[in-house]
Design an enzyme around this catalytic site. Structure first.
Site, short mmCIF file in Angstrom:
data_model
loop_
_atom_site.label_atom_id
_atom_site.label_comp_id
_atom_site.label_asym_id
_atom_site.label_seq_id
_atom_site.Cartn_x
_atom_site.Cartn_y
_atom_site.Cartn_z
N SER A 393 0.81 -1.22 0.00
CA SER A 393 0.00 0.00 0.00
C SER A 393 0.85 1.27 0.00
O SER A 393 0.56 2.21 -0.73
CB SER A 393 -0.95 0.00 1.21
OG SER A 393 -1.98 -0.95 1.00
N ASN A 520 -6.09 -7.65 -2.95
CA ASN A 520 -5.74 -8.13 -1.62
C ASN A 520 -4.73 -7.30 -0.84
O ASN A 520 -4.61 -7.47 0.36
CB ASN A 520 -5.21 -9.56 -1.70
CG ASN A 520 -6.22 -10.51 -2.27
OD1 ASN A 520 -7.31 -10.67 -1.74
ND2 ASN A 520 -5.87 -11.14 -3.39
N TYR A 521 -4.00 -6.44 -1.51
CA TYR A 521 -2.91 -5.75 -0.81
C TYR A 521 -2.98 -4.24 -0.81
O TYR A 521 -2.34 -3.59 0.01
CB TYR A 521 -1.56 -6.17 -1.42
CG TYR A 521 -1.19 -7.58 -1.06
CD1 TYR A 521 -0.74 -7.89 0.21
CD2 TYR A 521 -1.31 -8.60 -1.99
CE1 TYR A 521 -0.41 -9.19 0.56
CE2 TYR A 521 -0.99 -9.91 -1.66
CZ TYR A 521 -0.54 -10.20 -0.38
OH TYR A 521 -0.23 -11.48 -0.05
N LEU A 522 -3.70 -3.67 -1.77
CA LEU A 522 -3.69 -2.21 -1.88
C LEU A 522 -4.91 -1.61 -1.20
O LEU A 522 -6.04 -1.90 -1.59
CB LEU A 522 -3.67 -1.82 -3.36
CG LEU A 522 -2.45 -2.36 -4.11
CD1 LEU A 522 -2.54 -2.05 -5.59
CD2 LEU A 522 -1.17 -1.80 -3.51
#
Length: 563
Positions: A393, A520-522
DNA sequence: GGGCGAACTTAGTATTGGAATG
DNA sequence: CATTCCAATACTAAGTTCGCCC
């Protein structure tokens, strides 16, 4: 005026050739005086004629008679697909029987006939699927109708593991109701098992999120039916995940200082932990749990790295202390990277590898449990995977700030976004096998670009000619023509730019998968804020599904959000 | 403290359906 | 109107984490 109102009349059709003698017929509303309905008797041919074109002045009937409803096949007669009986909806079954009746006819040997039939029959089957999805695809949780992610029990088949999986090809058995545990609330309508079957168990556990579960036979693992990412439950959990990652942002400097110090610890375990954490932080490696040998493909993460997975190069093309990683990670995706590291890290790695075989663990005094216990002490809720979320992120946010040019068009801004996204995907090693059609599709788009360039040249010439024409004539018409050609040229330039941006994007994306990091990550709030700030429509970045998943972020975020 | 099961997230690929194209 | 192409979706495997039990 008298009106005959709608009435239900039973008429006996016994004199007609009907199987059902008592039909119910609704008479139509009629607005004519009853006296006019039947006025004449006798010789029709002696009556007066109407004026040209008028065929009659009064007409009344009961409407056409419809075909009787389809009567389903009796029990014991089934539709067979690939040798086994298959339940069809009434509508699909009816159409199938039309074909079945004609099996003996030579029609059914003709390609056109068969294709047309199948085309239309498929539509019936599709409607049937929609009805099923409407019933089984949703649940009600605390007053909300929520979509279910995987409401279909996985069908039997041959197990397909990823990579060099020792169990590949094993039979994955058919799951029966007797294998399935249902979870719901006590005061709800408990789902009915299929006829003549029963559930393994009905449970009322509101401490878990799943709706149903079963044990899969190949690896003996539990499988769950859970809610769609658009649900409140999943959305809140997702939000919470990013809030933990944001807390790490405030602690990261202190944590980094500490593992730098720990590289020199007297305790080997502490040193190993510090180096492992450094890899997890710097390279976004996964934690790396131990796996049972022979049960799964041989893949590793950080804590399970073996000596054979790294090479130490004192000097690599002028760079000092380079570590060369080469191992298979999750899903047997290869991780290959050459990384210059601090001298102390390099020294430690040498030490960890001393007197070991290639197949020995690099961090022999460390496992994920130890590591996570340590992280929990550094920050509440901190685990190894939080570093991936945090670094992904923060990288997106930094890259967006760096790459976004306020002067650029929307299409170019989107390219910048994708490049920022790509930086994250590379960090997280999210790869894909290039599509089989990749080369062809690149050629196609290049051809399109060439064609557009030619169009552009023609448009330029046209504009020039129009200008010359206007100089001579100086009239309104030729002036309008110049404007028209200007607009056309502008449009073609824009189209060319879009194509070129698209080609660049596709080329850079050949082996990189953006989806996983995006999903899933940002932290979606970074994206929403960026879109608002630069007036990029959110639809250009998130498709429908993604907008549903990130509804919470789209709703709460303004352009000033900072991760 | 480590082994294990449960619960949940993360992952790449196969299939599908609708838009673009000839 | 049929075919091609690609984005979206479907699918389910493969990870991480946690807590319980010995």
């Amino acid at each position: 005026m008298f009106r005959c109102v709608a009435a239900v009349t039973k008429i006996a059709f016994s004199n007609l050739n009907f199987k059902h003698s008592n039909l119910i017929v609704r008479t139509l509303r009629c607005t004519f005086p009853i006296a006019q309905r039947v006025r004449f008797a006798g010789k029709r041919w002696e009556e007066e004629h109407y004026e040209d074109g008028v065929k009659w002045m009064f007409l009344e009937h009961s409407g056409p008679l419809f075909a009787p409803e389809y009567e389903p096949l009796p029990d014991g007669i089934d539709f067979y697909y690939d040798g086994s009986p298959m339940k069809l909806s009434l509508a699909a079954e009816e159409v199938a029987t039309f074909y079945a009746k004609m099996l003996d006819h030579e029609y059914t040997t003709k390609d056109v006939f068969r294709q047309n039939f199948f085309h239309d029959w498929k539509k019936k089957l599709k409607v049937e699927q929609d009805v099923i999805a409407e019933i089984h695809g949703y649940c009600v949780m605390d007053g909300h109708r929520e979509k279910i992610a995987n409401f279909k029990i996985e069908p039997p088949g041959l197990f397909r593991g990823r990579g060099d999986h020792p169990k590949m090809g094993k039979l994955k058995k058919r799951i029966m109701p007797e294998d399935v545990i249902i979870n719901c609330s006590r005061d709800s309508n408990i789902p009915e098992p299929p006829k003549n079957h029963h559930w393994k168990e009905v449970r009322f556990d509101n401490k878990v999120t799943w709706l149903a579960s079963w044990t899969e036979n190949v690896q003996g693992l539990l499988k769950y039916v859970m809610l769609n990412p658009s649900s409140k439950l999943k959305g809140e959990k997702d939000w919470q995940k990013y809030e933990i990652a944001r807390r790490l942002k405030d602690k990261i400097d202190a944590i980094r200082s500490q593992y730098h110090r720990d590289w020199k610890s007297r305790e080997m375990k502490t040193r190993q932990r510090a180096v492992a954490l450094y890899f997890i932080d710097k390279l976004a490696l996964r934690a790396g749990n131990e796996k049972e040998e022979g049960e799964t493909a041989d893949t590793v993460g950080c804590c399970s790295l073996r000596v054979e997975h790294i090479k130490l190069n004192e000097n690599d093309n002028g760079q000092q202390c380079v570590v060369e990683f080469d191992f298979l990670g999750k899903d047997s995706i290869r991780y290959y990277n050459k990384v210059p590291v601090e001298k102390q890290v390099f020294k430690n790695l040498k030490l960890f590898m001393e007197n070991k075989d290639p197949t020995d663990d690099l961090f022999d005094r460390l496992n994920t449990s130890d590591l996570n216990k340590h992280l929990q002490e550094l920050m509440e809720g901190l685990t190894a995977k939080v570093f991936r979320t945090y670094n992904a992120s923060i990288t997106l946010q930094e890259q967006l700030a760096e790459l976004t040019d306020p002067e650029e068009s929307i299409a170019e801004k989107i390219l910048s976004y994708n490049r920022a996204n790509r930086a994250v995907a590379i960090l997280c090693n999210h790869q894909r096998t290039p599509p089989k059609t990749y080369e062809k599709s690149m050629k196609n788009i290049q051809a399109k670009i060439e064609a557009k360039k030619e169009q552009l040249a023609v448009a330029k010439k046209d504009l020039k000619n129009a200008k010359v024409d206007h100089k001579v004539k100086k009239d309104e018409k030729s002036k309008q023509m110049v404007e028209k050609k200007k607009k056309l040229l502008q449009r073609i330039e824009e189209q060319l730019m879009k194509l070129e941006v698209q080609a660049t994007d596709r080329e850079e994306n050949k082996q990189i998968a953006l989806g996983t990091s995006k999903l899933n990550y940002l932290d979606p709030r970074i994206t929403v804020a960026w879109c608002k700030k630069w007036h990029v429509p959110i639809e250009k970045i998130y498709n429908k599904t993604q907008r549903e998943k990130f509804a919470w972020a789209i709703d709460m975020t303004d352009e000033n959000f900072e991760f």
